[in-house]
Design a protein around this motif. Structure first.
Motif, PDB file in Angstrom:
ATOM      1  N   ALA A   1       0.835  -1.208   0.000  1.00 23.56           N
ATOM      2  CA  ALA A   1       0.000   0.000   0.000  1.00 23.56           C
ATOM      3  C   ALA A   1       0.867   1.255   0.000  1.00 23.56           C
ATOM      4  N   TYR A   2       1.819   1.297   0.923  1.00 22.96           N
ATOM      5  CA  TYR A   2       2.666   2.486   1.053  1.00 22.96           C
ATOM      6  C   TYR A   2       3.489   2.727  -0.207  1.00 22.96           C
ATOM      7  N   ALA A   3       4.142   1.671  -0.706  1.00 22.25           N
ATOM      8  CA  ALA A   3       5.008   1.822  -1.866  1.00 22.25           C
ATOM      9  C   ALA A   3       4.221   2.229  -3.106  1.00 22.25           C
ATOM     10  N   SER A   4       3.042   1.658  -3.289  1.00 22.94           N
ATOM     11  CA  SER A   4       2.267   2.017  -4.478  1.00 22.94           C
ATOM     12  C   SER A   4       1.758   3.447  -4.391  1.00 22.94           C
ATOM     13  N   SER A   5       1.407   3.903  -3.187  1.00 18.84           N
ATOM     14  CA  SER A   5       0.960   5.293  -3.045  1.00 18.84           C
ATOM     15  C   SER A   5       2.099   6.258  -3.344  1.00 18.84           C
ATOM     16  N   LYS A   6       3.295   5.938  -2.883  1.00 17.09           N
ATOM     17  CA  LYS A   6       4.438   6.827  -3.093  1.00 17.09           C
ATOM     18  C   LYS A   6       4.965   6.739  -4.528  1.00 17.09           C
ATOM     19  N   ALA A   7       4.857   5.572  -5.140  1.00 21.50           N
ATOM     20  CA  ALA A   7       5.243   5.450  -6.551  1.00 21.50           C
ATOM     21  C   ALA A   7       4.337   6.307  -7.419  1.00 21.50           C
ATOM     22  N   ALA A   8       3.070   6.385  -7.043  1.00 17.74           N
ATOM     23  CA  ALA A   8       2.133   7.213  -7.805  1.00 17.74           C
ATOM     24  C   ALA A   8       2.431   8.698  -7.620  1.00 17.74           C
ATOM     25  N   VAL A   9       2.845   9.100  -6.412  1.00 14.89           N
ATOM     26  CA  VAL A   9       3.254  10.499  -6.196  1.00 14.89           C
ATOM     27  C   VAL A   9       4.440  10.824  -7.093  1.00 14.89           C
ATOM     28  N   LYS A  10       5.398   9.919  -7.134  1.00 17.52           N
ATOM     29  CA  LYS A  10       6.541  10.110  -8.036  1.00 17.52           C
ATOM     30  C   LYS A  10       6.072  10.172  -9.487  1.00 17.52           C
ATOM     31  N   GLY A  11       5.166   9.270  -9.851  1.00 18.16           N
ATOM     32  CA  GLY A  11       4.734   9.163 -11.236  1.00 18.16           C
ATOM     33  C   GLY A  11       3.972  10.366 -11.747  1.00 18.16           C
ATOM     34  N   MET A  12       3.315  11.111 -10.862  1.00 16.00           N
ATOM     35  CA  MET A  12       2.554  12.257 -11.355  1.00 16.00           C
ATOM     36  C   MET A  12       3.363  13.553 -11.361  1.00 16.00           C
ATOM     37  N   THR A  13       4.610  13.499 -10.896  1.00 13.27           N
ATOM     38  CA  THR A  13       5.415  14.723 -10.828  1.00 13.27           C
ATOM     39  C   THR A  13       5.666  15.321 -12.205  1.00 13.27           C
ATOM     40  N   LEU A  14       6.160  14.535 -13.138  1.00 12.47           N
ATOM     41  CA  LEU A  14       6.461  15.067 -14.475  1.00 12.47           C
ATOM     42  C   LEU A  14       5.208  15.497 -15.231  1.00 12.47           C
ATOM     43  N   PRO A  15       4.147  14.678 -15.286  1.00  9.18           N
ATOM     44  CA  PRO A  15       2.969  15.134 -16.015  1.00  9.18           C
ATOM     45  C   PRO A  15       2.344  16.394 -15.429  1.00  9.18           C
ATOM     46  N   VAL A  16       2.370  16.541 -14.098  1.00  9.87           N
ATOM     47  CA  VAL A  16       1.812  17.760 -13.510  1.00  9.87           C
ATOM     48  C   VAL A  16       2.718  18.957 -13.811  1.00  9.87           C
ATOM     49  N   ALA A  17       4.034  18.743 -13.777  1.00 10.75           N
ATOM     50  CA  ALA A  17       4.951  19.829 -14.156  1.00 10.75           C
ATOM     51  C   ALA A  17       4.680  20.263 -15.593  1.00 10.75           C
ATOM     52  N   ARG A  18       4.359  19.310 -16.469  1.00 15.27           N
ATOM     53  CA  ARG A  18       4.044  19.636 -17.850  1.00 15.27           C
ATOM     54  C   ARG A  18       2.677  20.315 -17.959  1.00 15.27           C
ATOM     55  N   ASP A  19       1.711  19.850 -17.153  1.00  9.47           N
ATOM     56  CA  ASP A  19       0.397  20.503 -17.127  1.00  9.47           C
ATOM     57  C   ASP A  19       0.519  21.985 -16.805  1.00  9.47           C
ATOM     58  N   LEU A  20       1.444  22.303 -15.897  1.00  9.35           N
ATOM     59  CA  LEU A  20       1.534  23.654 -15.352  1.00  9.35           C
ATOM     60  C   LEU A  20       2.633  24.501 -15.981  1.00  9.35           C
ATOM     61  N   MET A  21       3.334  23.967 -16.965  1.00  9.49           N
ATOM     62  CA  MET A  21       4.497  24.689 -17.507  1.00  9.49           C
ATOM     63  C   MET A  21       4.100  26.018 -18.140  1.00  9.49           C
ATOM     64  N   GLY A  22       2.916  26.073 -18.745  1.00 11.59           N
ATOM     65  CA  GLY A  22       2.485  27.309 -19.371  1.00 11.59           C
ATOM     66  C   GLY A  22       2.021  28.362 -18.397  1.00 11.59           C
ATOM     67  N   GLU A  23       1.896  27.962 -17.113  1.00  6.56           N
ATOM     68  CA  GLU A  23       1.437  28.880 -16.075  1.00  6.56           C
ATOM     69  C   GLU A  23       2.564  29.340 -15.152  1.00  6.56           C
ATOM     70  N   GLY A  24       3.771  28.870 -15.413  1.00 10.79           N
ATOM     71  CA  GLY A  24       4.900  29.296 -14.580  1.00 10.79           C
ATOM     72  C   GLY A  24       4.897  28.695 -13.191  1.00 10.79           C
ATOM     73  N   ILE A  25       4.407  27.473 -13.074  1.00 10.18           N
ATOM     74  CA  ILE A  25       4.376  26.779 -11.775  1.00 10.18           C
ATOM     75  C   ILE A  25       5.232  25.524 -11.891  1.00 10.18           C
TER      76      ILE A  25
END
Length: 261
Positions: free
Chosen positions: A166-190
Motif C-alpha cells: 500500500a505504502y510503496a504504491s501510493s508513493k510510486a504514484a506520487v513520483k509518477g505524477m510529478t512530471l505530467p503535472v509539471a508539464r500541465d503547469l508549464m504554461g502557467e509558470g508553476i
C-alpha cells in the motif's frame, strides 16, 4: 523564486517530522507559513513558534482542504509555495499464510484505500487547489514564475519492501505524477518537484528502540546515520529557490537501496 517576507507558503503535515522542519526552515527565511495537519495541539504550537497559522485539515477530504486554504489565504494571501508532507505509513502483505493454522488472508482493502486516499489523493487535492490559486497571481521574475510545489514520495516508490504494497504504491504514484503535472503547469509558470526521502529521524522512527534505530542507520552506505529532517527542509528550500529545478524526483537517502526486508 526568492523566499522572503513577501512569500506565502502552505506545508501539509507541518505539525511534526519532515513537515515541521520544512515549515520552520521556510519561516526562518521570512516566509509566511500555514500548517495543514490533523494534530491540532502540535500544529498550533509549531505555528505559534514560527508566527504562522494552523489549519486543521484532512488532506483526503476536499471540503476540509478548501477550508484550510481559505483560512491560510485570509491570513497570508495567496500562497506561491506548497509543500506536501502529509502522509501515513502502513504495513501489510498482499496475502499471507498463518504459520500455525495455514489460514490465508489478504491485505485489508479498507486500509489500502486509506493509504491511497491520504498519501496520493491528498497530495493531488492539495496540488489542484494550490495550483488553481497560483494561476490567479501575477507572474514574477524574468521568466514569469507564479509558484512552486514540492511533493514527498519515498525511496519505497522505487525500492518497496515486503509488507509495503500500500505504502510503496501510493508513493510510486506520487513520483509518477510529478512530471505530467509539471508539464500541465508549464504554461502557467508553476514548477513541480518531488523528494524521495530515505530513513529519516522522524517521530515514527523515534519510537523504535535505540538498537533498532542503530541497525537502520548502519544500513545506510554513507553517512551511516538516519537523515535529519532539517536536510529534507534544506532541499525543499533549494528546489523553491532554484528556478531551473522542475519535473524532478530526487532521492535523499545516503545512497541506500532498500533490500526486500
Amino acid at each position: 523564486m526568492q523566499i522572503d517576507t513577501t512569500l506565502a507558503a502552505v506545508v501539509t503535515g507541518g505539525a511534526s517530522g519532515l513537515g515541521e522542519a520544512t515549515a520552520r526552515a521556510l519561516a526562518a527565511k521570512g516566509a509566511k507559513v500555514a500548517i495543514f495537519d490533523m494534530n491540532a495541539d502540535a500544529g498550533e504550537a509549531v505555528a505559534a513558534d514560527i508566527e504562522g497559522v494552523f489549519c486543521k485539515v484532512d488532506v483526503s477530504d476536499e471540503a476540509s482542504v478548501d477550508a484550510g486554504f481559505a483560512r491560510a489565504r485570509a491570513a497570508h494571501g495567496q500562497e506561491r509555495v506548497l509543500v506536501n508532507c502529509a502522509g501515513i505509513g502502513t504495513v501489510g502483505k498482499l496475502v499471507k499464510r498463518d504459520r500455525e493454522t495455514g489460514a490465508i488472508s489478504h491485505h485489508p482493502v479498507d486500509l489500502y484505500r486509506k493509504t491511497i486516499e491520504i498519501n496520493l489523493v491528498g497530495t493531488f487535492i492539495c496540488m489542484a487547489k494550490a495550483a488553481s490559486g497560483m494561476m490567479t497571481l501575477d507572474p514574477v521574475g524574468e521568466h514569469g514564475e507564479r509558484g512552486a510545489i514540492v511533493n514527498t514520495a519515498s525511496v519505497a516508490a522505487e525500492d518497496g519492501q515486503i509488507g509495503q504494497v500500500a505504502y510503496a504504491s501510493s508513493k510510486a504514484a506520487v513520483k509518477g505524477m510529478t512530471l505530467p503535472v509539471a508539464r500541465d503547469l508549464m504554461g502557467e509558470g508553476i514548477r513541480v518537484n518531488a523528494i524521495l526521502p530515505g530513513i529519516f529521524r522522524t517521530p515514527m522512527l523515534a519510537g523504535l528502540p535505540e538498537k533498532a534505530q542503530a541497525a537502520l542507520a548502519e544500513a545506510v552506505p554513507f553517512p551511516k546515520r538516519l537523515g535529519d529532517p532539517a536536510e529534507y527542509a534544506s532541499l525543499v528550500c533549494f528546489m523553491v529557490e532554484t528556478g531551473y529545478f522542475n519535473g524532478e524526483c530526487v532521492r535523499l537517502d545516503g545512497a541506500i537501496r532498500m533490500p526486500p526486508k
